[in-house]
Design an enzyme around this catalytic site. Structure first.
Site, PDB file in Angstrom:
ATOM      1  CE  LYS A 116      88.595  51.992  13.142  1.00  0.00           C
ATOM      2  NZ  LYS A 116      88.567  51.517  14.506  1.00  0.00           N
ATOM      3  N   GLY A 164      94.853  50.013  14.881  1.00  0.00           N
ATOM      4  CA  GLY A 164      95.735  49.268  15.778  1.00  0.00           C
ATOM      5  C   GLY A 164      95.258  49.266  17.215  1.00  0.00           C
ATOM      6  CD  GLU A 200      81.184  51.370  17.353  1.00  0.00           C
ATOM      7  OE1 GLU A 200      81.950  50.430  17.484  1.00  0.00           O
ATOM      8  OE2 GLU A 200      80.784  51.758  16.240  1.00  0.00           O
ATOM      9  CG  HIS A 235      91.665  47.012  21.739  1.00  0.00           C
ATOM     10  ND1 HIS A 235      90.474  46.417  22.084  1.00  0.00           N
ATOM     11  CD2 HIS A 235      91.749  48.135  22.481  1.00  0.00           C
ATOM     12  CE1 HIS A 235      89.865  47.158  22.993  1.00  0.00           C
ATOM     13  NE2 HIS A 235      90.620  48.204  23.263  1.00  0.00           N
ATOM     14  CE  LYS A 237      92.034  41.053  14.425  1.00  0.00           C
ATOM     15  NZ  LYS A 237      91.984  41.380  12.987  1.00  0.00           N
ATOM     16  CD  GLU A 287      89.318  48.141  11.717  1.00  0.00           C
ATOM     17  OE1 GLU A 287      89.650  49.258  11.291  1.00  0.00           O
ATOM     18  OE2 GLU A 287      90.081  47.423  12.386  1.00  0.00           O
ATOM     19  CG  ASN A 289      91.462  45.709   8.603  1.00  0.00           C
ATOM     20  OD1 ASN A 289      91.563  46.897   8.904  1.00  0.00           O
ATOM     21  ND2 ASN A 289      91.318  44.773   9.504  1.00  0.00           N
ATOM     22  NE  ARG A 291      95.762  45.879   7.088  1.00  0.00           N
ATOM     23  CZ  ARG A 291      95.518  45.011   8.060  1.00  0.00           C
ATOM     24  NH1 ARG A 291      95.720  43.728   7.863  1.00  0.00           N
ATOM     25  NH2 ARG A 291      95.048  45.403   9.224  1.00  0.00           N
TER      26      ARG A 291
END
Ligand code: ADP
Length: 447
Positions: A116, A164, A200, A235, A237, A287, A289, A291
């Site tokens: 990350k 995750g 952050e 976190h 969805k 971030e 992903n 995929r």
């Protein structure tokens, strides 16, 4: 084009990929654990190979067995789905070394985005707006305090190797920071074998908005608009929409254009998702992903484009079937993730589905690998299906969703369907007025 694709996954996504292969006239091989011998994708595939016992590390994560299955069956490509080996750079490299195409980006691109800190640095370099914070890993308390004072509290400490939704700690004051830094580092070390953490700014009421991108393999990048995935629990969805109720066409074109250009500059190939937090009209990269995402069908619903077809085309060297100007956004789509879980406590509820009946009609899609009489094994993710509803606008989509949820029957186990039946009648949800904390607050009130 490929002759034969091996699908290295299970459940609804294995079936999803299998359908795309069948449409393209490509032979399919699925691999499965002993726990999944009765799964729908195993029944529908041209060939299947049992690669090990139920635990994922011995089967779906067992690279040797999967490569052996490719060699035995003569598969020339592997689709990894999401989860499992889909973001494993080493797996992509090993397949390449065996002259088997990994349907996804290169191992190097996976590696950059999997770290990350490196991903954020790369995003910044490519002109993508990022969350203010440390430039890299933070180890010293003094340095952490200096950065936090600079960006202002609250701050969030995140594990570079995290994923995750794990490995994050919020600090509201300087006094919190010390403990948060220590716990985040030790938890990251224990969970990921890498204790690098970064800091952050903690955004208080953001939405989660992500842009679907594609690199065509010839140095061009396009975007397929955004998805709003703000309704989350821990976190994770729960409900996703396209387009986001919070963006207008100009904002969509602006952030989409930034992402498409970044993908081109990166020389990225295949599908990807660039995730942002969005607050007060500003986007902040969190971030990428590398995929296909669980929630890709809402994008397919409003664009009419099969993203798995596109992945396969790009991986085989055939490029995308569309240019940016061909991608139009029609109407509105919502996806509900139906989990085999208690709708209040979210504890997993594996067992036998005695009766399974899916809704139908215009604008309804159900992606699921389960059926009446199917026994859900206790070893894997609790997602048993996704209900995706499309309408000409958000109001029509919600009307149709309410009706579809009423028709959906899953007997024998507990599912999250009752939660969605509640949500669809809620005024904030009807107005599209929610941020990433909305669902947790709603659930806390309901208790
Ligand atoms: P993971 O890879 O573990 O999913 P992400 O970086 O994508 O981690 O973050 C997951 C979720 O954590 C986000 O969707 C958001 O809800 C929350 N989050 C992450 N970073 C921040 C931040 N800077 N401020 C507020 N919430 C955040």
């Amino acid at each position: 084009m490929f002759q034969k694709i091996l699908i290295a996954n299970r459940g609804e996504i294995a079936l999803r990929v299998l359908r795309a292969c069948k449409e393209l006239g490509i032979q399919t091989v699925v691999v499965h654990s002993t726990a999944d011998a009765d799964a729908m994708h195993v029944r529908l595939a041209d060939e299947s190979v049992c690669i090990g016992p139920p635990p994922s590390r011995d089967s779906y994560l067992n690279v040797h067995q999967i490569v052996a299955a490719c060699e035995i069956t003569g598969a020339d490509a592997v689709h990894p789905g999401y989860g499992f080996l889909s973001e494993n750079a080493k797996f992509a490299d090993i397949l390449a070394a065996h002259n088997i195409t990994f349907i996804g980006p290169t191992g190097d691109h996976i590696r950059v985005m999997g770290d990350k800190i490196e991903a954020k640095r790369t995003a910044k370099r490519l002109g993508i707006p990022v969350v203010p914070g440390s430039d890299g890993a933070v180890t010293e308390e003094k340095e952490a305090k200096r950065i936090a004072a600079e960006i202002g509290y609250p701050v969030i400490i995140k594990a570079s190797a995290g994923g995750g939704g794990r490995g994050m700690k919020v600090a509201h004051t300087e006094a919190d920071l010390e403990v948060a830094l220590q716990t985040a580092r030790s938890e990251a070390g224990a969970a990921f074998g890498d204790d690098a953490v970064y800091i952050e700014k903690y955004l208080q009421k953001p939405r989660h908005i992500e842009v679907q991108v594609f690199g065509d393999g010839f140095g061009r990048g396009v975007h397929f608009g955004e998805r709003d995935c703000s309704l989350q629990r821990r976190h994770q969805k729960v409900w996703e929409e396209a387009n986001s109720p919070a963006l207008n066409a100009e904002e969509r074109a602006r952030i989409g254009g930034i992402c498409a250009k970044a993908i081109a500059d990166l020389g990225y190939s295949g599908a990807g998702t660039i995730e942002f937090l969005y607050e007060n009209g500003e986007f902040y990269f969190i971030e990428m992903n590398t995929r296909l995402q669980v929630e890709h069908p809402v994008t397919e619903a409003i664009t009419g484009i099969d993203l798995v077809h596109e992945q396969i085309r790009v991986a085989s060297g055939g490029g995308l079937s569309v240019r940016q100007e061909d991608i139009k956004f029609n109407g509105h789509a919502i996806e509900c993730r139906i989990n085999a879980e208690d709708p209040r406590t979210f504890t997993p509820s594996p067992g036998t589905i005695t009766h399974f009946h899916t809704p139908g009609g215009l604008g309804i899609r159900v992606d699921s690998g389960v059926y009446s009489g199917y026994k859900i094994p206790p070893y894997y993710d609790s997602l048993i299906g996704k209900l995706i509803v499309h309408g000409r606008n958000r109001v029509e989509c919600m009307m149709r969703l309410r009706r579809a949820l009423d028709e959906f029957v899953v007997d024998g186990i507990k599912t999250t369907l009752p939660l969605f039946r509640d949500l669809v009648g809620n005024a904030d949800i009807a107005n599209g007025d929610y941020d990433i904390h909305w669902l947790e607050k709603y659930l806390a009130k309901e208790e």
